[in-house]
Design an enzyme around this catalytic site. Structure first.
Site, PDB file in Angstrom:
ATOM      1  N   TYR A  81      35.980   5.612  33.410  1.00 55.36           N
ATOM      2  CA  TYR A  81      35.009   6.697  33.317  1.00 55.36           C
ATOM      3  C   TYR A  81      33.647   6.150  32.896  1.00 55.36           C
ATOM      4  O   TYR A  81      32.615   6.546  33.426  1.00 55.36           O
ATOM      5  CB  TYR A  81      35.499   7.733  32.295  1.00 55.36           C
ATOM      6  CG  TYR A  81      34.680   8.995  32.287  1.00 55.36           C
ATOM      7  CD1 TYR A  81      35.035  10.085  33.076  1.00 55.36           C
ATOM      8  CD2 TYR A  81      33.553   9.107  31.476  1.00 55.36           C
ATOM      9  CE1 TYR A  81      34.280  11.240  33.071  1.00 55.36           C
ATOM     10  CE2 TYR A  81      32.796  10.260  31.466  1.00 55.36           C
ATOM     11  CZ  TYR A  81      33.165  11.334  32.260  1.00 55.36           C
ATOM     12  OH  TYR A  81      32.412  12.476  32.258  1.00 55.36           O
ATOM     13  N   PHE A 133      13.176  17.150  55.179  1.00 56.52           N
ATOM     14  CA  PHE A 133      14.578  17.204  55.575  1.00 56.52           C
ATOM     15  C   PHE A 133      15.139  18.505  55.001  1.00 56.52           C
ATOM     16  O   PHE A 133      14.648  18.996  53.983  1.00 56.52           O
ATOM     17  CB  PHE A 133      15.357  15.966  55.082  1.00 56.52           C
ATOM     18  CG  PHE A 133      16.786  16.023  55.525  1.00 56.52           C
ATOM     19  CD1 PHE A 133      17.091  15.939  56.873  1.00 56.52           C
ATOM     20  CD2 PHE A 133      17.823  16.234  54.631  1.00 56.52           C
ATOM     21  CE1 PHE A 133      18.414  16.066  57.314  1.00 56.52           C
ATOM     22  CE2 PHE A 133      19.134  16.348  55.060  1.00 56.52           C
ATOM     23  CZ  PHE A 133      19.435  16.264  56.410  1.00 56.52           C
ATOM     24  N   THR A 134      16.156  19.062  55.663  1.00 57.33           N
ATOM     25  CA  THR A 134      16.646  20.415  55.301  1.00 57.33           C
ATOM     26  C   THR A 134      16.952  20.553  53.806  1.00 57.33           C
ATOM     27  O   THR A 134      16.428  21.443  53.135  1.00 57.33           O
ATOM     28  CB  THR A 134      17.926  20.741  56.096  1.00 57.33           C
ATOM     29  OG1 THR A 134      18.852  19.647  55.943  1.00 57.33           O
ATOM     30  CG2 THR A 134      17.639  20.941  57.573  1.00 57.33           C
ATOM     31  N   ASP A 224      12.258   8.215  50.241  1.00 54.25           N
ATOM     32  CA  ASP A 224      13.624   8.588  50.632  1.00 54.25           C
ATOM     33  C   ASP A 224      14.114   7.477  51.561  1.00 54.25           C
ATOM     34  O   ASP A 224      13.698   7.388  52.718  1.00 54.25           O
ATOM     35  CB  ASP A 224      13.643   9.950  51.338  1.00 54.25           C
ATOM     36  CG  ASP A 224      15.043  10.323  51.819  1.00 54.25           C
ATOM     37  OD1 ASP A 224      15.949   9.478  51.741  1.00 54.25           O
ATOM     38  OD2 ASP A 224      15.225  11.466  52.289  1.00 54.25           O
ATOM     39  N   LYS A 267      24.464   7.005  54.587  1.00 53.25           N
ATOM     40  CA  LYS A 267      23.756   6.397  55.718  1.00 53.25           C
ATOM     41  C   LYS A 267      23.417   4.950  55.391  1.00 53.25           C
ATOM     42  O   LYS A 267      23.786   4.035  56.104  1.00 53.25           O
ATOM     43  CB  LYS A 267      22.470   7.173  56.005  1.00 53.25           C
ATOM     44  CG  LYS A 267      22.702   8.583  56.521  1.00 53.25           C
ATOM     45  CD  LYS A 267      21.405   9.367  56.576  1.00 53.25           C
ATOM     46  CE  LYS A 267      21.623  10.795  56.970  1.00 53.25           C
ATOM     47  NZ  LYS A 267      21.558  11.037  58.407  1.00 53.25           N
ATOM     48  N   ARG A 390      19.162  20.467  66.136  1.00 52.62           N
ATOM     49  CA  ARG A 390      18.084  20.200  65.174  1.00 52.62           C
ATOM     50  C   ARG A 390      16.845  20.917  65.712  1.00 52.62           C
ATOM     51  O   ARG A 390      15.930  20.344  66.244  1.00 52.62           O
ATOM     52  CB  ARG A 390      17.812  18.700  65.024  1.00 52.62           C
ATOM     53  CG  ARG A 390      18.937  17.931  64.409  1.00 52.62           C
ATOM     54  CD  ARG A 390      18.960  17.887  62.883  1.00 52.62           C
ATOM     55  NE  ARG A 390      19.457  19.051  62.201  1.00 52.62           N
ATOM     56  CZ  ARG A 390      19.919  19.028  60.946  1.00 52.62           C
ATOM     57  NH1 ARG A 390      19.965  17.924  60.250  1.00 52.62           N
ATOM     58  NH2 ARG A 390      20.334  20.121  60.366  1.00 52.62           N
ATOM     59  N   PHE A 456      22.520  26.879  59.348  1.00 54.95           N
ATOM     60  CA  PHE A 456      23.108  26.093  60.432  1.00 54.95           C
ATOM     61  C   PHE A 456      24.486  25.544  60.081  1.00 54.95           C
ATOM     62  O   PHE A 456      25.262  25.210  60.956  1.00 54.95           O
ATOM     63  CB  PHE A 456      22.167  24.938  60.825  1.00 54.95           C
ATOM     64  CG  PHE A 456      21.873  23.987  59.703  1.00 54.95           C
ATOM     65  CD1 PHE A 456      20.835  24.235  58.829  1.00 54.95           C
ATOM     66  CD2 PHE A 456      22.637  22.840  59.523  1.00 54.95           C
ATOM     67  CE1 PHE A 456      20.556  23.364  57.784  1.00 54.95           C
ATOM     68  CE2 PHE A 456      22.371  21.954  58.489  1.00 54.95           C
ATOM     69  CZ  PHE A 456      21.334  22.226  57.614  1.00 54.95           C
TER      70      PHE A 456
HETATM   71  N1  F0G Z   1      17.397  12.444  53.319  1.00 64.99           N
HETATM   72  C1  F0G Z   1      17.545  12.191  54.620  1.00 64.99           C
HETATM   73  C2  F0G Z   1      16.447  11.537  55.379  1.00 64.99           C
HETATM   74  C3  F0G Z   1      18.750  12.524  55.254  1.00 64.99           C
HETATM   75  O1  F0G Z   1      18.892  12.269  56.546  1.00 64.99           O
HETATM   76  C4  F0G Z   1      19.781  13.127  54.506  1.00 64.99           C
HETATM   77  C5  F0G Z   1      21.036  13.517  55.123  1.00 64.99           C
HETATM   78  C6  F0G Z   1      19.574  13.382  53.137  1.00 64.99           C
HETATM   79  C7  F0G Z   1      18.366  13.009  52.579  1.00 64.99           C
HETATM   80  C8  F0G Z   1      20.629  14.014  52.289  1.00 64.99           C
HETATM   81  O2  F0G Z   1      21.645  13.104  52.052  1.00 64.99           O
HETATM   82  O3  F0G Z   1      23.674  14.125  53.166  1.00 64.99           O
HETATM   83  O4  F0G Z   1      23.901  12.344  51.416  1.00 64.99           O
HETATM   84  O5  F0G Z   1      23.182  14.620  50.813  1.00 64.99           O
HETATM   85  N2  F0G Z   1      21.238  13.655  56.364  1.00 64.99           N
HETATM   86  C9  F0G Z   1      22.516  13.996  56.964  1.00 64.99           C
HETATM   87  C10 F0G Z   1      22.360  14.138  58.454  1.00 64.99           C
HETATM   88  C11 F0G Z   1      23.178  15.171  56.355  1.00 64.99           C
HETATM   89  O6  F0G Z   1      23.376  14.454  59.090  1.00 64.99           O
HETATM   90  O7  F0G Z   1      21.300  13.923  59.013  1.00 64.99           O
HETATM   91  P1  F0G Z   1      23.190  13.571  51.865  1.00 64.99           P
END
Ligand code: F0G
Length: 483
Positions: A81, A133-134, A224, A267, A390, A456
């Protein structure tokens, strides 16, 4: 990857510099099943079951193939832990790769965004960024802040030869800072590479300029780095001044100038998890207490320790140009094949995946009928291929409830790294070509169930009219009994 010229052929073929040693069986349901499945999923590819998908091109997140060395490292994970040796090993690698002293672990990228927003964003704040980003936007707006997008105009043009379409419009950034005032800007967020505008990269020069402007104005620079892997490859191959730099040198030159960096290791680094890194202890202290509160103790932050071992090895692999070229080279192959057939693609090819311009592909379908969503559904019907919308479906409605139509309507065909074979990529291209020739058969979608946040993910839609049955009839006519 290596680019190989075949005997008596002009074709340049990307050749895998790895072999597959663990495989997963795939299924391709027959066409009738595919029409049924996509409707059971509300015409939302997020809601399809993986067992019904032949090529999963939904995302490059958490689905990249691990190397033998990553899997081996997972066996030596120190499962504790607090104070695990695994965390110490990871911190050492992060310091070696990014040159940063401090690391706050988090379970994935959006968890980092939550913590960054919690620590730095106040109501009324404005966060400039090249593109949103979303999840990033949702975290900032949830804290009462707003987002200003400053990507150059060419970034939103579907086809343009600019090598770095993700770059900031530098004069526009300076103007926003002058208008809003540095005190209302908690940080400038640099998304390298971009996600929602087709995986387009930023140049090292542009990112360093942004960092310099931040410094001059006393504003934090925040990178990022979730999609940095592909971006590093593009800097190395497209930016003249960086031609003779190693991937490591590029990474360090960039990261040395950033106040804060966060990443999704789903990623970056072929792993899972994520984290926030910095050399600024004061900034880290502002966020530190949120880690045990939201994520987990400071030495695992919600991650499984095995993933942390895989991340450490994966981040080192990310510094190998031959390894990180696989994604961009497969994407380029797919984009070139489709572009030469006339399919409207986002050009030049970027990272993450190939992006189809659905607005152009389905010219007659208005944005109110979600052309990118319709095309993603049609592609599943055509080939059992799961892409991702997208476009406007991925936006959130305006505060007054009206639709917020997105600048681009894209279908993303993600290429998880080291996962597909070239014949699968060619199959994908073939089914997109068929759809393109039969695009007049594709119709729009309408909402059946619309969630109020990140709609989405779980929203359900229905086809307008019976276009999906007609598409299936044409498929049977052209392909007979073939799946
Ligand atoms: N920033 C970028 C540029 C991303 O593409 C993503 C995730 C995140 C932050 C958030 O990271 O998913 O680990 O919480 N992109 C994924 C996609 C979800 O399918 O494009 P996460």
């Amino acid at each position: 990857m290596a680019t190989i010229k075949f005997y008596k052929s002009e074709e340049q073929v990307p050749l895998e510099m790895h072999k597959v040693r663990v495989v997963q069986k795939l299924f391709l349901p027959p066409i009738e099943e595919r029409v049924k499945k996509i409707n059971e999923a509300g015409n939302n590819t997020f809601l399809l079951q993986n067992k019904d998908v032949y090529m999963d091109m939904l995302t490059d997140s958490g689905v990249n193939a691990m190397s033998d060395n990553q899997v081996a490292a997972m066996f030596q994970a120190d499962d504790s832990y607090a104070g695990s040796e695994t965390c110490n090993r990871l911190i050492k690698v992060i310091k070696e790769v990014f040159g940063t002293e401090y690391f706050l672990p988090a379970h994935q990228g959006r968890a980092c965004e939550n913590i960054l927003a919690e620590a730095f964003v106040k109501p009324g704040d404005v966060v400039p960024m090249n593109f949103h980003f979303t999840t990033t936007k949702s975290h900032i707006t949830r804290k009462g802040g707003s987002v200003v997008e400053l990507v150059r105009k060419c970034g939103l043009e579907p086809q343009n030869n600019e090598p770095f379409k993700g770059n900031f419009d530098i004069p526009a950034l300076e103007k926003v800072i002058a208008e809003v005032g540095a005190e209302h800007i908690p940080f400038v967020r640099i998304e390298a590479g971009t996600n929602l505008i087709g995986g387009q990269p930023l140049s090292l020069e542009n990112m360093l300029q942004v960092a310099e402007i931040c410094k001059k104005n006393g504003i934090l620079s925040l990178l990022d780095a979730s999609l940095l892997q592909d971006n590093l490859y593009f800097i190395k191959t497209r930016e003249e001044a960086c031609k003779n730099m190693t991937i490591r040198e590029i990474t360090r030159t960039l990261c040395d100038k950033m106040d804060l960096i966060y990443f999704s290791s789903r990623k970056l680094g072929f792993a899972r998890g994520g984290g926030i890194i910095s050399n600024n202890e004061k900034l880290i202290l502002k966020m530190k207490e949120f880690i045990p509160l939201y994520e987990g103790f400071l030495t695992y932050g919600g991650m499984e320790v095995r993933s942390m071992e895989a991340m450490a090895v994966g981040l080192l692999e990310t510094m190998d140009e031959e390894i990180i070229s696989q994604g961009p080279m497969f994407i380029e192959h797919l984009v070139k094949e489709l572009d030469s057939y006339g399919v409207p693609m986002i050009l030049p090819a970027g990272g993450l995946g190939a992006h189809i311009n659905a607005m152009e592909f389905l010219k007659d379908i208005p944005q109110s009928e979600y052309p990118a969503g319709a095309l993603a559904a049609a592609l599943y019907i055509a080939g059992g291929i799961r892409g991702m919308e997208r476009g406007s479906l991925s936006e959130q409605r305006n505060p007054d409830g009206s639709e917020h139509y997105s600048d681009m309507e894209l279908v993303r065909l993600a290429c998880p790294r080291r996962v597909f074979t070239l014949s699968q990529i060619k199959y994908c291209a073939d089914r997109v070509k068929w759809l393109y020739d039969n695009r007049h058969l594709i119709g729009g979608l309408r909402w059946e169930e619309e969630p109020s946040v990140l709609r989405f993910f779980f929203g359900q839609l229905r086809p307008i009219g019976n276009w999906q049955e007609k598409l299936a009839d044409k498929f049977r006519e052209d392909f007979g009994d073939s799946l």
